[in-house]
Structure formats: C-alpha cells, structure tokens
Design an enzyme around this catalytic site. Structure first.
Site, PDB file in Angstrom:
ATOM      1  N   CYS A   1      23.676 -17.978 -22.216  1.00  0.00           N
ATOM      2  CA  CYS A   1      23.133 -18.057 -23.583  1.00  0.00           C
ATOM      3  C   CYS A   1      22.752 -19.524 -23.879  1.00  0.00           C
ATOM      4  O   CYS A   1      23.641 -20.394 -23.884  1.00  0.00           O
ATOM      5  CB  CYS A   1      24.156 -17.564 -24.592  1.00  0.00           C
ATOM      6  SG  CYS A   1      24.916 -15.991 -24.109  1.00  0.00           S
TER       7      CYS A   1
ATOM      8  N   CYS B   1      39.350  -9.493 -36.851  1.00  0.00           N
ATOM      9  CA  CYS B   1      38.045  -9.328 -36.209  1.00  0.00           C
ATOM     10  C   CYS B   1      38.151  -9.968 -34.827  1.00  0.00           C
ATOM     11  O   CYS B   1      38.891 -10.945 -34.649  1.00  0.00           O
ATOM     12  CB  CYS B   1      36.973 -10.036 -37.038  1.00  0.00           C
ATOM     13  SG  CYS B   1      35.326  -9.943 -36.319  1.00  0.00           S
TER      14      CYS B   1
ATOM     15  N   CYS C   1      30.506  -6.051 -37.057  1.00  0.00           N
ATOM     16  CA  CYS C   1      30.073  -7.359 -37.537  1.00  0.00           C
ATOM     17  C   CYS C   1      28.981  -7.796 -36.567  1.00  0.00           C
ATOM     18  O   CYS C   1      29.261  -8.015 -35.378  1.00  0.00           O
ATOM     19  CB  CYS C   1      31.243  -8.341 -37.518  1.00  0.00           C
ATOM     20  SG  CYS C   1      30.760 -10.026 -37.920  1.00  0.00           S
TER      21      CYS C   1
ATOM     22  N   CYS D   1      39.117 -14.163 -37.393  1.00  0.00           N
ATOM     23  CA  CYS D   1      38.250 -13.704 -36.308  1.00  0.00           C
ATOM     24  C   CYS D   1      38.563 -14.463 -35.022  1.00  0.00           C
ATOM     25  O   CYS D   1      38.505 -15.700 -34.988  1.00  0.00           O
ATOM     26  CB  CYS D   1      36.790 -13.929 -36.705  1.00  0.00           C
ATOM     27  SG  CYS D   1      35.665 -13.382 -35.423  1.00  0.00           S
TER      28      CYS D   1
ATOM     29  N   CYS E   1      32.422 -19.420 -19.506  1.00  0.00           N
ATOM     30  CA  CYS E   1      31.751 -18.117 -19.580  1.00  0.00           C
ATOM     31  C   CYS E   1      30.565 -18.066 -18.600  1.00  0.00           C
ATOM     32  O   CYS E   1      29.736 -18.978 -18.569  1.00  0.00           O
ATOM     33  CB  CYS E   1      31.260 -17.867 -21.008  1.00  0.00           C
ATOM     34  SG  CYS E   1      30.482 -16.247 -21.179  1.00  0.00           S
TER      35      CYS E   1
ATOM     36  N   ARG F   1      27.167 -13.208 -44.131  1.00  0.00           N
ATOM     37  CA  ARG F   1      27.936 -14.450 -43.969  1.00  0.00           C
ATOM     38  C   ARG F   1      27.044 -15.632 -43.633  1.00  0.00           C
ATOM     39  O   ARG F   1      26.283 -15.601 -42.659  1.00  0.00           O
ATOM     40  CB  ARG F   1      29.012 -14.272 -42.883  1.00  0.00           C
ATOM     41  CG  ARG F   1      29.932 -15.503 -42.760  1.00  0.00           C
ATOM     42  CD  ARG F   1      31.138 -15.269 -41.864  1.00  0.00           C
ATOM     43  NE  ARG F   1      31.813 -14.060 -42.257  1.00  0.00           N
ATOM     44  CZ  ARG F   1      31.898 -12.962 -41.492  1.00  0.00           C
ATOM     45  NH1 ARG F   1      31.383 -12.957 -40.293  1.00  0.00           N
ATOM     46  NH2 ARG F   1      32.517 -11.896 -41.940  1.00  0.00           N
TER      47      ARG F   1
ATOM     48  N   CYS G   1      24.822 -21.882 -26.206  1.00  0.00           N
ATOM     49  CA  CYS G   1      26.285 -21.837 -26.245  1.00  0.00           C
ATOM     50  C   CYS G   1      26.983 -22.921 -25.423  1.00  0.00           C
ATOM     51  O   CYS G   1      26.810 -23.015 -24.204  1.00  0.00           O
ATOM     52  CB  CYS G   1      26.766 -20.468 -25.790  1.00  0.00           C
ATOM     53  SG  CYS G   1      28.563 -20.316 -25.993  1.00  0.00           S
TER      54      CYS G   1
END
Ligand code: SAM
Ligand code: DTB
Ligand code: SF4
Length: 335
Positions: free
Chosen positions: A76, A147, A207, A116, A72, A280, A79
């Site tokens: 971030c 999701c 979400c 998800c 990616c 969650r 991550c």
C-alpha cells in the site's frame, strides 16, 4: 425533484426514498454532482441531513492502538508499515492482553467510547485471530466499544471475533476501483469486498472508508464515496475519511497537497450519501488547521480519532482536542 446537468445528462440531486434497509443506489455522476455544488449549498445540505439523523453537538471519540506494528508484506503506497518501504519503523510482535487492557483503561479515562486495534497483517492466521479475540474480550471488559482492523479475514474469523464481543471491523476500500491499482498491487478491490461480506455475514458492524489526497481526481473521490454508499446490503455503520498522512520513505511521501476544502467536500458528500453513518474525520488532523476541522464538523463529521497517536503517526493531543471541542461547543459522546 432537483436536477442539474452533468455532460448533458440530467442528474438527480435528491435520492429516491427507500426503506432504511435498502440503501440508495448512487450513480457516480450523482455523487460527482454533489461534489460540484457551490460550497455553501453543499454544506447546507450536509448539515441538514446531519441534523435529521444525529445530535449535531455530539462527537464520538475513538482511540487507536497499533497492537502489531510494521513488517506488513502488502505494498500500500501510503503505508509506513509496509516492508516495501524504509520508513525507519521497528516491526513488533502482537501486544499482550495486559498492555492492551491498560491502554483501553487510559482511553476510557480520557473520554473515548470506542477502542480500535490495528494490526499490520495482510491476512491474520487462525492463531492470530484467536489471540486478538482475547484482546477484544479485555477491551469489552473495560466498557468500550471494540473495533479491530487486521487485514483480510478468512473462513470463521469474523465469527470468532464476534463471539469475543467485537462491535466493528474496520476494512477500508481506500480509493476508487479505477485508482486502486496505482496505490496497491498486492491485493485487489474484490479481496476487500470479500472481507467486508464476511464481516457483514457474521453480524459484525462495518467500519469502512478511504483515503483522500493520494493524487486521485474529484471523479475518483466521487467513485469511492459511491462504492461505500452502495455497499450491500447497506452502507457501513462507520465511515472513516482519512486525509493522506505523508510519511517519508513511502511512495506517496511527496504527493502534492490537496486543497483542504476538497477534503471538507468529501466529508459533506459522505454525510449526504450515508445519512445514518458515523462519518469520522480520521487521519491527517494533526496537519489540519482548526478552521478546516471545524468545517468538517459542519459538513457532518461526528467522530474523530482521539489520543496523541494514530497507529504509527501523530494525532493532536488530548488537551488540544478538548480545547477545540469546547471552542466549537461540541460534546464528546458519552456511551
Ligand atoms: N493492515 C490492515 C489493512 O490494511 O486493512 C489494517 C491496518 S491499515 C494501517 C488501516 C488503514 O489505515 C488503511 O486501510 C488506510 O486507510 C489507513 N492508513 C494507513 N496509512 C495511512 C496514511 N499514511 N494516511 C492515511 N491513512 C492511512
Ligand atoms: C482508518 O481508517 N484510519 C486509521 C484506522 N482506520 C485503523 C489508521 C490511520 C493510520 C494513519 C497512519 C499511521 O498512523 O500509521
Ligand atoms: Fe499492510 Fe494495512 Fe499498511 Fe497495507 S495498509 S501495508 S495492508 S498495514
């Protein structure tokens, strides 16, 4: 009306009553005042709100699958899938329908009701969205809620996913606006809000949550919760509260540990400010004691990620979670 004093300003502790479709506007100071309550008072309030809106003995099980891992371009700081960090993760292509269908069948068999799919994209291309729409169709055919979390959505993407049957789109605000820039520089807060608006606009359920333990202050945790609770036209249906998973190679790998009770407080404050949301208890459970997880349920968490893997990092295995739920007298949600 209950009031307390923060910086000499009277602060409401009881939200104004309003119709369900009009969410409360929470001031950051009001949310911070909740964080500052004595622990027992905070948990009592959260538990009371929880019991008004949900069966407190029921927990939703949501299984994650990384359908496109690594590579990616975003930076971030938490991550493992960012190209900016060497975390030893092999990048992969988008999974095929058969592989995803089999994973969905296994998740359903193990008792999950939500599936998800995560993709390490900054923003999917039209053809990526079309391919994920096929995955969504397969998940729906297996009788699970679907999701997806694919990054920033463009024109028409949310509609394509909705038409394939997508129930929820996950896109996290991750942190307070004034802390965000310390964690991510390749996109800004408004980009996230724009995608959330597209999701809502298409009629897909939202979400949206964040990560705790990245070095933010309590006030910044309060500001994140206020952002989530104040999202227009309503707060998210589903709110994942992640504890930072420290991954070697990322810029947050050596972040000092957060006091676990502060994580529990964050769950409680999310429950109080977003009474009808599924809150969650998300990433970080593998590093958490059963006692802390039990406090999170007491604080109003009623969903977990279920299955031995999150996206790329570990999660408690199915047997351990079944034991924990049984020990606490909690039941898995069935539909
Ligand atoms: N690329 C898409 C995006 O960022 O929206 C979707 C996948 S991304 C991995 C989904 C979410 O996982 C992030 O928003 C973040 O909240 C969470 N996450 C990623 N790494 C994490 C970590 N090390 N600890 C806790 N949560 C993490
Ligand atoms: C969310 O809020 N947490 C999940 C899900 N949404 C996609 C992801 C957690 C990822 C933890 C790090 C990893 O396993 O890569
Ligand atoms: Fe990419 Fe999402 Fe990871 Fe950020 S959190 S680096 S956008 S996969």
């Amino acid at each position: 009306m209950n009031t307390t004093t923060l910086n000499e300003q009277p602060v409401r502790l009881v939200p104004r009553s309003a119709p369900a479709a009009t969410p409360e506007r929470w001031l950051v100071a009001e949310v911070a005042a909740l964080f500052d309550l004595p622990f027992a008072d905070l948990l009592y309030r959260a538990q009371t709100v929880h019991r008004e809106h949900f069966d407190p003995g029921e927990v939703e099980l949501a299984t994650l699958l990384s359908v496109k891992t690594g590579g990616c371009p975003e930076d971030c700081g938490y991550c493992p899938q960012s190209v900016h960090f060497d975390t030893g993760l092999a990048a992969g292509k988008l999974m095929g329908v058969d592989t995803v269908r089999e994973a969905a069948q296994r998740a359903k068999q193990a008792g999950a009701t939500r599936f998800c799919m995560g993709a390490a994209w900054r923003a999917p291309k039209d053809r990526d969205v079309d391919a994920v729409a096929e995955l969504v169709r397969a998940v729906k055919e297996e009788g699970l809620e679907a999701c997806a979390t694919l990054g920033m959505l463009g024109e028409g993407h949310a509609e394509t996913l909705r038409d394939a049957g997508l129930d929820y789109y996950n896109h996290n605000l991750d942190s307070a606006p004034d802390f965000y820039g310390e964690i991510i520089t390749t996109r800004d807060y408004q980009d996230r809000l724009d995608t959330l608006e597209r999701v809502r606009g298409a009629g897909v359920k939202v979400c949206c949550g964040g990560i705790v333990g990245m070095g933010e202050s309590r006030l910044q945790r309060a500001a994140l919760v206020a952002q989530l609770a104040n999202l227009a036209p309503d707060y998210p249906e589903s709110v994942p509260i992640n504890h930072l998973v420290k991954v070697a190679g990322t810029s947050l790998a050596d972040q000092p540990d957060l006091d676990p009770l502060e994580f529990v407080r964050t769950i409680a404050v999310a429950r109080i400010t977003m009474p009808r949301a599924r809150v969650r208890l998300s990433a970080g459970r593998q590093q958490m004691s059963e006692a802390v997880q039990a406090l999170c349920f007491l604080a109003g968490a009623n969903s977990i990620f279920y299955g031995e893997k999150l996206l790329t990092t570990g999660n408690p295995d199915v047997a351990a979670d079944m034991d924990l739920l049984a020990k606490l007298g909690l039941q898995a949600r069935r539909t």
